[in-house]
Motif scaffolding. Structure first.
Motif, PDB file in Angstrom:
ATOM      1  N   THR A  14       0.840  -1.180   0.000  1.00  0.00           N
ATOM      2  CA  THR A  14       0.000   0.000   0.000  1.00  0.00           C
ATOM      3  C   THR A  14       0.883   1.239   0.000  1.00  0.00           C
ATOM      4  N   ALA A  15       0.674   2.107  -0.985  1.00  0.00           N
ATOM      5  CA  ALA A  15       1.408   3.368  -1.023  1.00  0.00           C
ATOM      6  C   ALA A  15       0.736   4.341  -0.056  1.00  0.00           C
ATOM      7  N   VAL A  16       1.548   4.926   0.825  1.00  0.00           N
ATOM      8  CA  VAL A  16       1.062   5.904   1.797  1.00  0.00           C
ATOM      9  C   VAL A  16       1.941   7.138   1.651  1.00  0.00           C
ATOM     10  N   GLY A  17       1.517   8.069   0.832  1.00  0.00           N
ATOM     11  CA  GLY A  17       2.336   9.248   0.565  1.00  0.00           C
ATOM     12  C   GLY A  17       3.643   8.847  -0.086  1.00  0.00           C
ATOM     13  N   ALA A  18       4.741   9.250   0.526  1.00  0.00           N
ATOM     14  CA  ALA A  18       6.063   8.959  -0.020  1.00  0.00           C
ATOM     15  C   ALA A  18       6.610   7.617   0.463  1.00  0.00           C
ATOM     16  N   TYR A  19       5.766   6.841   1.136  1.00  0.00           N
ATOM     17  CA  TYR A  19       6.201   5.561   1.701  1.00  0.00           C
ATOM     18  C   TYR A  19       5.404   4.410   1.121  1.00  0.00           C
ATOM     19  N   LEU A  20       5.993   3.223   1.189  1.00  0.00           N
ATOM     20  CA  LEU A  20       5.320   2.002   0.794  1.00  0.00           C
ATOM     21  C   LEU A  20       5.174   1.132   2.030  1.00  0.00           C
ATOM     22  N   ARG A  21       3.949   0.766   2.334  1.00  0.00           N
ATOM     23  CA  ARG A  21       3.646  -0.092   3.488  1.00  0.00           C
ATOM     24  C   ARG A  21       3.548  -1.516   2.960  1.00  0.00           C
ATOM     25  N   VAL A  22       4.346  -2.420   3.519  1.00  0.00           N
ATOM     26  CA  VAL A  22       4.325  -3.822   3.110  1.00  0.00           C
ATOM     27  C   VAL A  22       3.956  -4.665   4.321  1.00  0.00           C
ATOM     28  N   ALA A  23       2.850  -5.386   4.205  1.00  0.00           N
ATOM     29  CA  ALA A  23       2.409  -6.284   5.264  1.00  0.00           C
ATOM     30  C   ALA A  23       2.704  -7.712   4.824  1.00  0.00           C
ATOM     31  N   ALA A  24       3.204  -8.522   5.738  1.00  0.00           N
ATOM     32  CA  ALA A  24       3.412  -9.948   5.507  1.00  0.00           C
ATOM     33  C   ALA A  24       2.463 -10.685   6.441  1.00  0.00           C
ATOM     34  N   ILE A  25       1.670 -11.597   5.868  1.00  0.00           N
ATOM     35  CA  ILE A  25       0.645 -12.296   6.628  1.00  0.00           C
ATOM     36  C   ILE A  25       0.850 -13.799   6.472  1.00  0.00           C
ATOM     37  N   CYS A  26       0.949 -14.494   7.605  1.00  0.00           N
ATOM     38  CA  CYS A  26       1.075 -15.949   7.595  1.00  0.00           C
ATOM     39  C   CYS A  26      -0.320 -16.540   7.396  1.00  0.00           C
ATOM     40  N   ALA A  27      -0.492 -17.338   6.358  1.00  0.00           N
ATOM     41  CA  ALA A  27      -1.797 -17.926   6.061  1.00  0.00           C
ATOM     42  C   ALA A  27      -2.209 -18.936   7.127  1.00  0.00           C
ATOM     43  N   GLU A  28      -1.246 -19.590   7.740  1.00  0.00           N
ATOM     44  CA  GLU A  28      -1.540 -20.634   8.727  1.00  0.00           C
ATOM     45  C   GLU A  28      -2.023 -20.057  10.057  1.00  0.00           C
ATOM     46  N   THR A  29      -1.368 -18.990  10.518  1.00  0.00           N
ATOM     47  CA  THR A  29      -1.672 -18.450  11.845  1.00  0.00           C
ATOM     48  C   THR A  29      -2.445 -17.139  11.812  1.00  0.00           C
ATOM     49  N   GLY A  30      -2.430 -16.458  10.670  1.00  0.00           N
ATOM     50  CA  GLY A  30      -3.077 -15.160  10.586  1.00  0.00           C
ATOM     51  C   GLY A  30      -2.238 -14.033  11.163  1.00  0.00           C
ATOM     52  N   ALA A  42      13.437  -1.002  -3.459  1.00  0.00           N
ATOM     53  CA  ALA A  42      13.143  -2.221  -4.209  1.00  0.00           C
ATOM     54  C   ALA A  42      12.085  -3.032  -3.460  1.00  0.00           C
ATOM     55  N   LEU A  43      11.036  -3.408  -4.161  1.00  0.00           N
ATOM     56  CA  LEU A  43       9.937  -4.154  -3.565  1.00  0.00           C
ATOM     57  C   LEU A  43      10.439  -5.462  -2.951  1.00  0.00           C
ATOM     58  N   HIS A  44      11.356  -6.117  -3.623  1.00  0.00           N
ATOM     59  CA  HIS A  44      11.909  -7.372  -3.119  1.00  0.00           C
ATOM     60  C   HIS A  44      12.575  -7.173  -1.761  1.00  0.00           C
ATOM     61  N   ASP A  45      13.289  -6.069  -1.596  1.00  0.00           N
ATOM     62  CA  ASP A  45      13.966  -5.794  -0.323  1.00  0.00           C
ATOM     63  C   ASP A  45      12.961  -5.593   0.802  1.00  0.00           C
ATOM     64  N   ALA A  50      10.058  -7.742   5.527  1.00  0.00           N
ATOM     65  CA  ALA A  50       8.782  -8.114   6.155  1.00  0.00           C
ATOM     66  C   ALA A  50       8.760  -9.603   6.482  1.00  0.00           C
ATOM     67  N   LEU A  51       9.293 -10.421   5.599  1.00  0.00           N
ATOM     68  CA  LEU A  51       9.325 -11.867   5.844  1.00  0.00           C
ATOM     69  C   LEU A  51      10.201 -12.195   7.043  1.00  0.00           C
ATOM     70  N   ARG A  52      11.363 -11.552   7.154  1.00  0.00           N
ATOM     71  CA  ARG A  52      12.243 -11.784   8.300  1.00  0.00           C
ATOM     72  C   ARG A  52      11.571 -11.355   9.598  1.00  0.00           C
TER      73      ARG A  52
END
Length: 66
Positions: A14-30, A42-45, A50-52
């Motif tokens: 989600t783009a929030v102004g000059a920032y990008l908010r990245v949420a990581a969600i575990c499908a198993e636990t929520g 870089a989106l990958h970074d 977020a994954l870490r």
């Protein structure tokens, strides 16, 4: 904690102004964690960060020393 490569993780961007908010969600636990970075990052970074963060949270919730 099981290896994260065996978990399904969803990413939400989600783009929030000059920032990008990245949420990581575990499908198993929520469990959800959020990181933010500049839109030009870089989106990958941001997804990797977020994954870490999610892996650490899951380890803490499982009683690990994460």
């Amino acid at each position: 904690m099981p290896d994260s490569s065996q978990r399904t993780v969803y990413f939400e961007h989600t783009a929030v102004g000059a920032y990008l908010r990245v949420a990581a969600i575990c499908a198993e636990t929520g469990t959800e964690v959020v990181v933010m970075g500049p839109v030009g990052a870089a989106l990958h970074d941001l997804e990797r960060l977020a994954l870490r963060k999610l892996e650490r949270r899951l380890a803490q919730d499982a009683g690990g020393s994460g």
